[in-house]
Design an enzyme around this catalytic site. Structure first.
Site, PDB file in Angstrom:
ATOM      1  N   TYR A   1       0.770  -1.304   0.076  1.00  0.00           N
ATOM      2  CA  TYR A   1      -0.070  -0.106  -0.124  1.00  0.00           C
ATOM      3  C   TYR A   1       0.924   1.395  -0.113  1.00  0.00           C
ATOM      4  O   TYR A   1       0.628   2.100  -0.851  1.00  0.00           O
ATOM      5  CB  TYR A   1      -1.026  -0.092   1.261  1.00  0.00           C
ATOM      6  CG  TYR A   1      -1.642   1.236   1.387  1.00  0.00           C
ATOM      7  CD1 TYR A   1      -2.580   1.761   0.428  1.00  0.00           C
ATOM      8  CD2 TYR A   1      -1.552   2.039   2.235  1.00  0.00           C
ATOM      9  CE1 TYR A   1      -3.540   2.995   0.256  1.00  0.00           C
ATOM     10  CE2 TYR A   1      -2.013   3.364   2.568  1.00  0.00           C
ATOM     11  CZ  TYR A   1      -3.047   3.677   1.497  1.00  0.00           C
ATOM     12  OH  TYR A   1      -3.720   4.920   1.710  1.00  0.00           O
TER      13      TYR A   1
ATOM     14  N   LYS B   1       1.372   3.976  -3.032  1.00  0.00           N
ATOM     15  CA  LYS B   1       0.988   5.556  -2.947  1.00  0.00           C
ATOM     16  C   LYS B   1       2.276   6.362  -3.326  1.00  0.00           C
ATOM     17  O   LYS B   1       1.980   7.378  -3.934  1.00  0.00           O
ATOM     18  CB  LYS B   1       0.490   5.656  -1.535  1.00  0.00           C
ATOM     19  CG  LYS B   1      -0.795   5.129  -1.078  1.00  0.00           C
ATOM     20  CD  LYS B   1      -2.090   5.647  -1.840  1.00  0.00           C
ATOM     21  CE  LYS B   1      -2.711   7.005  -1.630  1.00  0.00           C
ATOM     22  NZ  LYS B   1      -3.791   7.130  -2.425  1.00  0.00           N
TER      23      LYS B   1
HETATM   24  N1  NAD Z   1      -8.471   6.751   5.248  1.00  0.00           N
HETATM   25  C1  NAD Z   1      -7.380   7.357   5.639  1.00  0.00           C
HETATM   26  O1  NAD Z   1      -7.090   7.518   6.915  1.00  0.00           O
HETATM   27  C2  NAD Z   1      -6.501   7.686   4.506  1.00  0.00           C
HETATM   28  C3  NAD Z   1      -5.394   8.588   4.987  1.00  0.00           C
HETATM   29  C4  NAD Z   1      -4.469   9.195   4.110  1.00  0.00           C
HETATM   30  C5  NAD Z   1      -4.807   8.836   2.603  1.00  0.00           C
HETATM   31  N2  NAD Z   1      -5.866   8.317   2.476  1.00  0.00           N
HETATM   32  C6  NAD Z   1      -6.307   8.228   0.732  1.00  0.00           C
HETATM   33  O2  NAD Z   1      -7.445   8.879   0.761  1.00  0.00           O
HETATM   34  C7  NAD Z   1      -8.277   8.261  -0.521  1.00  0.00           C
HETATM   35  C8  NAD Z   1      -9.561   7.911   0.004  1.00  0.00           C
HETATM   36  O3  NAD Z   1      -9.510   6.835   1.069  1.00  0.00           O
HETATM   37  P1  NAD Z   1     -10.761   6.625   1.957  1.00  0.00           P
HETATM   38  O4  NAD Z   1     -10.245   6.132   3.256  1.00  0.00           O
HETATM   39  O5  NAD Z   1     -11.778   7.223   1.703  1.00  0.00           O
HETATM   40  O6  NAD Z   1     -10.994   4.967   1.256  1.00  0.00           O
HETATM   41  P2  NAD Z   1     -12.368   4.467   0.879  1.00  0.00           P
HETATM   42  O7  NAD Z   1     -12.011   2.967   0.635  1.00  0.00           O
HETATM   43  O8  NAD Z   1     -13.394   4.554   1.545  1.00  0.00           O
HETATM   44  O9  NAD Z   1     -12.565   5.262  -0.647  1.00  0.00           O
HETATM   45  C9  NAD Z   1     -11.991   4.769  -1.547  1.00  0.00           C
HETATM   46  C10 NAD Z   1     -12.838   4.776  -2.616  1.00  0.00           C
HETATM   47  O10 NAD Z   1     -12.418   4.344  -4.066  1.00  0.00           O
HETATM   48  C11 NAD Z   1     -13.039   3.388  -4.625  1.00  0.00           C
HETATM   49  N3  NAD Z   1     -12.424   2.727  -5.717  1.00  0.00           N
HETATM   50  C12 NAD Z   1     -11.680   1.857  -5.288  1.00  0.00           C
HETATM   51  N4  NAD Z   1     -11.191   1.061  -6.453  1.00  0.00           N
HETATM   52  C13 NAD Z   1     -11.493   1.334  -7.357  1.00  0.00           C
HETATM   53  C14 NAD Z   1     -11.498   1.384  -8.638  1.00  0.00           C
HETATM   54  N5  NAD Z   1     -10.878   0.381  -8.939  1.00  0.00           N
HETATM   55  N6  NAD Z   1     -12.277   2.192  -9.512  1.00  0.00           N
HETATM   56  C15 NAD Z   1     -12.855   3.196  -9.015  1.00  0.00           C
HETATM   57  N7  NAD Z   1     -13.184   3.405  -7.608  1.00  0.00           N
HETATM   58  C16 NAD Z   1     -12.438   2.664  -6.839  1.00  0.00           C
HETATM   59  C17 NAD Z   1     -13.874   2.563  -3.523  1.00  0.00           C
HETATM   60  O11 NAD Z   1     -15.085   2.146  -4.144  1.00  0.00           O
HETATM   61  C18 NAD Z   1     -14.232   3.926  -2.536  1.00  0.00           C
HETATM   62  O12 NAD Z   1     -15.488   4.382  -2.793  1.00  0.00           O
HETATM   63  C19 NAD Z   1      -7.396   7.058  -0.939  1.00  0.00           C
HETATM   64  O13 NAD Z   1      -6.670   7.479  -2.060  1.00  0.00           O
HETATM   65  C20 NAD Z   1      -6.382   6.825   0.381  1.00  0.00           C
HETATM   66  O14 NAD Z   1      -5.156   6.156  -0.188  1.00  0.00           O
HETATM   67  C21 NAD Z   1      -6.647   7.855   3.102  1.00  0.00           C
HETATM   68  C1  LIG Z   2      -2.207  -2.651  17.513  1.00  0.00           C
HETATM   69  C2  LIG Z   2      -3.267  -2.292  17.756  1.00  0.00           C
HETATM   70  C3  LIG Z   2      -3.795  -2.061  19.114  1.00  0.00           C
HETATM   71  O1  LIG Z   2      -5.146  -1.297  19.507  1.00  0.00           O
HETATM   72  C4  LIG Z   2      -3.860  -1.132  16.853  1.00  0.00           C
HETATM   73  C5  LIG Z   2      -3.728  -1.331  15.544  1.00  0.00           C
HETATM   74  C6  LIG Z   2      -4.326   0.183  14.837  1.00  0.00           C
HETATM   75  C7  LIG Z   2      -3.840  -0.026  13.319  1.00  0.00           C
HETATM   76  C8  LIG Z   2      -5.076  -0.852  12.599  1.00  0.00           C
HETATM   77  C9  LIG Z   2      -4.047   1.411  12.857  1.00  0.00           C
HETATM   78  C10 LIG Z   2      -2.801   2.440  13.389  1.00  0.00           C
HETATM   79  C11 LIG Z   2      -2.325   3.388  12.361  1.00  0.00           C
HETATM   80  C12 LIG Z   2      -3.337   3.297  11.187  1.00  0.00           C
HETATM   81  C13 LIG Z   2      -3.076   3.694   9.973  1.00  0.00           C
HETATM   82  C14 LIG Z   2      -2.836   5.265   9.884  1.00  0.00           C
HETATM   83  O2  LIG Z   2      -3.695   6.043  10.731  1.00  0.00           O
HETATM   84  C15 LIG Z   2      -2.602   6.040   8.650  1.00  0.00           C
HETATM   85  C16 LIG Z   2      -2.990   5.374   7.446  1.00  0.00           C
HETATM   86  C17 LIG Z   2      -2.944   6.135   6.269  1.00  0.00           C
HETATM   87  C18 LIG Z   2      -3.842   5.999   5.089  1.00  0.00           C
HETATM   88  O3  LIG Z   2      -3.097   5.976   3.796  1.00  0.00           O
HETATM   89  C19 LIG Z   2      -4.475   4.685   5.100  1.00  0.00           C
HETATM   90  C20 LIG Z   2      -5.129   4.239   6.626  1.00  0.00           C
HETATM   91  C21 LIG Z   2      -3.753   3.796   7.638  1.00  0.00           C
HETATM   92  C22 LIG Z   2      -2.762   2.939   6.957  1.00  0.00           C
HETATM   93  C23 LIG Z   2      -4.290   3.449   8.856  1.00  0.00           C
HETATM   94  C24 LIG Z   2      -4.702   2.194   9.036  1.00  0.00           C
HETATM   95  C25 LIG Z   2      -4.998   1.550  10.291  1.00  0.00           C
HETATM   96  C26 LIG Z   2      -3.798   1.651  11.267  1.00  0.00           C
HETATM   97  C27 LIG Z   2      -2.673   0.937  10.629  1.00  0.00           C
END
Ligand code: NAD
Ligand SMILES: C[C@@H](CO)CCC[C@@H](C)[C@H]1CC[C@H]2[C@@H]3[C@H](O)C=C4C[C@@H](O)CC[C@]4(C)[C@H]3CC[C@]12C
EC number: 1.1.1.-
Length: 369
Positions: A159, A163
């Site tokens: 992952y 990214k």
């Molecule tokens: N959730 C976090 O903490 C976090 C942190 C940093 C960055 N991000 C980034 O933010 C973005 C959104 O993440 P999120 O947490 O909302 O995830 P999410 O899974 O809720 O949303 C992702 C969306 O992308 C769509 N998708 C997946 N594969 C697809 C494909 N092949 N074609 C079209 N659509 C597709 C999914 O259906 C979903 O609606 C991602 O790019 C993720 O890497 C998330």
């Molecule tokens: C060891 C467990 C005891 O409570 C806790 C496990 C927690 C993990 C599941 C999460 C800790 C950090 C999180 C990630 C972080 O917040 C940032 C992210 C970046 C984003 O691009 C996607 C989500 C995530 C990887 C997020 C996922 C969940 C954790 C690994």
């Protein structure tokens, strides 16, 4: 909804617009972008909530499609002024194969860039991640760093690797000529761990706590800071970046910005308790109840079980060696780059972000009963 007194001329496309962050970006655009004429929402799975948006003054077009399919992306991008590319496969639990993660996150992003170039779309905002930087596999702390803080970024997990590759593609594409001869202007936003209404992991932790009789057990030292940012502020940053990129292309093109707000610096577990606490859950222990080596052993056992069970079923618990390392490594940001470059200030205070998240969790709670 948009103020109809202003000229509504722009077409925006949000990929992944039905995801956790994407839905907030979509709603924020409708509230905060008065120049919007059409909003296209592209996602593999369309949500039923889109229907309610179709009655407003902005034309909302839902497009079911797959970013790995170049022709579907090109058709959705054609005629858009701005693309906000949030679609991605967020998987640190081993649910999807490394090949699938690469296809969606890297090839999907390539397809979005090529579609912009071919069809003449000039502005592209990419949702990257803190994980493009770290935490790295060596567990080096990144303590309140900014976009220029030196850090040894080493990616082994599919992952973060995907990214990082995708972000690089987006930044390298800045300045390419799009159809019609104008330069493509791109930038990348790097959220830390996003929280807020719709956050699946928060839901899972809440369910887990209920199953354990209203308790969660501390596994990570309280001193390990983990960066978090409210989803409404991340969405607001996307809207603002997309708008200002059109005015300040020379300054903002090819840049990266961490997403930040006034959420406090805490450990992953203590931060979650800000929401789980008001929902009746308790975090047991002021120190981790299990020694780190034992947690690591359990994490490796989970990874082994996942591998052994793969032919029969998908076993993908929260704890694995990678998620343990993430939760157990300090990674926090402290920056004002977004403020300096495009005037970003968080739209939601910490108190409001917390209240909104707690209210959402309590609704979830009562609807489950
Ligand atoms: N959730 C976090 O903490 C976090 C942190 C940093 C960055 N991000 C980034 O933010 C973005 C959104 O993440 P999120 O947490 O909302 O995830 P999410 O899974 O809720 O949303 C992702 C969306 O992308 C769509 N998708 C997946 N594969 C697809 C494909 N092949 N074609 C079209 N659509 C597709 C999914 O259906 C979903 O609606 C991602 O790019 C993720 O890497 C998330
Ligand atoms: C060891 C467990 C005891 O409570 C806790 C496990 C927690 C993990 C599941 C999460 C800790 C950090 C999180 C990630 C972080 O917040 C940032 C992210 C970046 C984003 O691009 C996607 C989500 C995530 C990887 C997020 C996922 C969940 C954790 C690994």
């Amino acid at each position: 909804m948009a103020d109809s007194a202003q000229a509504q001329e722009l077409v925006y496309l949000v990929t992944g617009g039905c995801g956790f962050l994407g839905e907030h970006v979509v709603r924020m655009l409708l509230q905060q972008e008065p120049r919007l004429r059409e909003l296209r929402i592209f996602d593999l799975h369309l949500g039923p909530w889109l229907e309610e948006l179709k009655t407003g003054p902005v034309q909302v077009t839902a497009i079911q499609g797959d970013v790995t399919q170049a022709h579907e992306v090109a058709a959705a991008v054609a005629g858009a002024h701005v693309v906000i590319h949030t679609a991605g496969l967020v998987d640190v639990f081993g649910r999807a194969s490394p090949e699938t993660i690469h296809a969606v996150n890297v090839q999907g992003t390539k397809n979005v860039i090529e579609a912009c170039v071919q069809t003449g779309t000039q502005f592209l905002v990419y949702t990257s991640s803190m994980e493009v930087v770290g935490p790295n596999i060596k567990g080096h702390p990144f303590y309140r760093g900014n976009e220029d803080t030196p850090y040894e970024a080493v990616h082994r997990h599919p992952y973060p690797r995907s990214k990082a590759l995708a972000e690089q593609l987006v930044l390298e594409a800045n300045g390419r000529k799009v159809r019609g001869g104008l330069p493509l202007v791109t930038c990348a936003l790097r959220p830390t761990g996003i929280y807020g209404e719709g956050h699946q992991i928060m839901r899972d932790l809440y369910q887990q706590g209920l199953r354990l009789g209203g308790r969660l057990f501390r596994a990570i030292p309280a001193s390990v800071e983990h960066g978090r940012v409210y989803v409404g502020n991340v969405a607001w940053m996307h809207v603002l970046v997309a708008r200002e990129l059109q005015e300040r292309a020379a300054l903002m093109g090819g840049q990266v910005y961490f997403c930040y707000d006034k959420s406090p610096y805490k450990s992953y577990e203590d931060f979650n308790m800000e929401f789980l606490g008001p929902c009746g859950l308790r975090l047991v222990g002021t120190r981790p109840l299990l020694p780190y080596w034992l947690l690591m052993l359990l994490a490796f056992l989970n990874a082994l079980l996942q591998w052994l069970l793969r032919p029969l079923l998908l076993y993908a618990p929260l704890l694995n060696p990678y998620t343990l390392a993430m939760a157990n490594t300090t990674f926090t940001v402290s920056t004002d780059k977004a403020q300096r470059h495009f005037g970003y200030e968080p739209l939601f205070s910490w108190e409001e972000s917390r209240t909104r998240t707690v209210r959402w969790m309590q609704t979830m709670d009562s609807s489950a009963q």
